[in-house]
Scaffold this motif. Structure first.
Motif: not given
Lengths: 202, 202
Positions: A197, A199, B7, B10-11, B14, B75-77, B169-171, B185, B187, B189
């Motif tokens: 998501v 990405r 968003v 989008l979530q 998956p 989703l851009g996979c 982008a950072i998770l 961006v 997200r 967790i």
């Protein structure tokens, strides 16, 4: 008022708590507007969320310490609960070593695994127990909350076993939609899906 | 239509993908109603989400294989991206060993850490690189996506460094509200917060 708060709203409480705790010690009062701006959220939403827990004062806002306590209480942090990590692989071991659960009144008491080489050892000071005699062991440890860190293909069968042995709530890291009976609660953290998501938002 | 999807929607992609993939091979067609019932969601919502990606057929529903492909594409996979794990401690190491990212077209190419004892080693077959010369190394590895697994007190400074070196982008696993410039961006967790929310739903 307890039942009026949605899950989505509950999810925002830790965000407020973390933000309020991150402020300098000399910040004694804070307004809902300041919180909203700092978090990039709408002020109406913030005010509504906070109204479930605290009463702000006109012109002054919230006493920060009181607000943190009220949010923590609303989230149930005062009602300390024991939890277990199920699956003592890489992720499970990392979570056993993580100290952040205690901030929310959650006490990780043990890990469970079916690997004979791990059973009886300790990881980060926590005992690794076997999956035999699970009900007795969970009862002895007074555990009703589990973090499921087993491979996807075993997730459903392990979840079934946990629920049949007295577990009421599961935080599930396996990318699997768990089927659980009514009354059981599941939350899912799918790390790969979160990264996907992210990405897609780049 | 791309920008109309929220968003939150989008979530859910998956979740649909995982469910559709979990079905028996001989399930060739599926309706939005059947998906909604299986996932405990509203049918209108499911139909709306799927309409962003695919066209169902009256009375027949969606061809399952086509729907999976369309959801993955949305989703851009198909746009494979390289990612790095930053912080090769317990959690970082566990994520390096996790094979699930590839399902979403995400390629974990390296870890970064500042521990001299780890730099130059491999974890789960992935090289652990140092944080010096970060920009050059990220460029060489063609990495624009990072998973932040460092302790909370270092999270902001490491995030700043990553963003200044080309990460977009950072998770973020640290329970910290990262301040990032516009265009980046993030997200989050927060595992402990998720467990706290779960406990409050028991």
């Amino acid at each position: 008022m307890k039942n009026e708060m949605t899950v989505t709203a509950l999810q925002r409480l830790p965000v407020y708590i973390n933000y309020l705790k991150s402020l300098d010690e000399d910040v004694k009062y804070i307004s809902s507007g300041a919180i909203a701006r700092a978090l990039g959220m709408g002020e109406v939403l913030v005010r509504k969320d906070l109204a479930f827990t605290s009463q702000g004062r006109t012109r002054v806002g919230y006493m920060r310490g009181e607000l943190i306590s009220a949010l923590e209480k609303r989230l149930g942090c005062n009602d300390v609960k024991n939890a277990a990590i199920v699956g003592a692989g890489g992720l499970g071991s990392a979570l056993l070593a993580y100290g952040g659960f205690v901030n929310y009144g959650i006490n990780i008491v043990a890990a469970y695994d079916n690997d004979a080489a791990k059973i009886g050892t300790q990881i980060a000071g926590k005992p690794v127990c076997g999956m035999d005699d699970l009900q007795k062991s969970l009862e002895e440890n007074n555990v009703t909350l589990a973090v499921l860190c087993v491979p996807a293909k075993y997730a459903q069968q392990v979840a079934d076993k946990l629920l049949s042995c007295g577990i009421k709530a599961i935080l599930n890291f396996a990318p699997v939609l768990l089927q659980v009976p009514q009354g059981a609660v599941v939350r899912n953290i799918d790390v790969a899906a979160n990264l996907a998501v992210l990405r897609s938002l780049m």
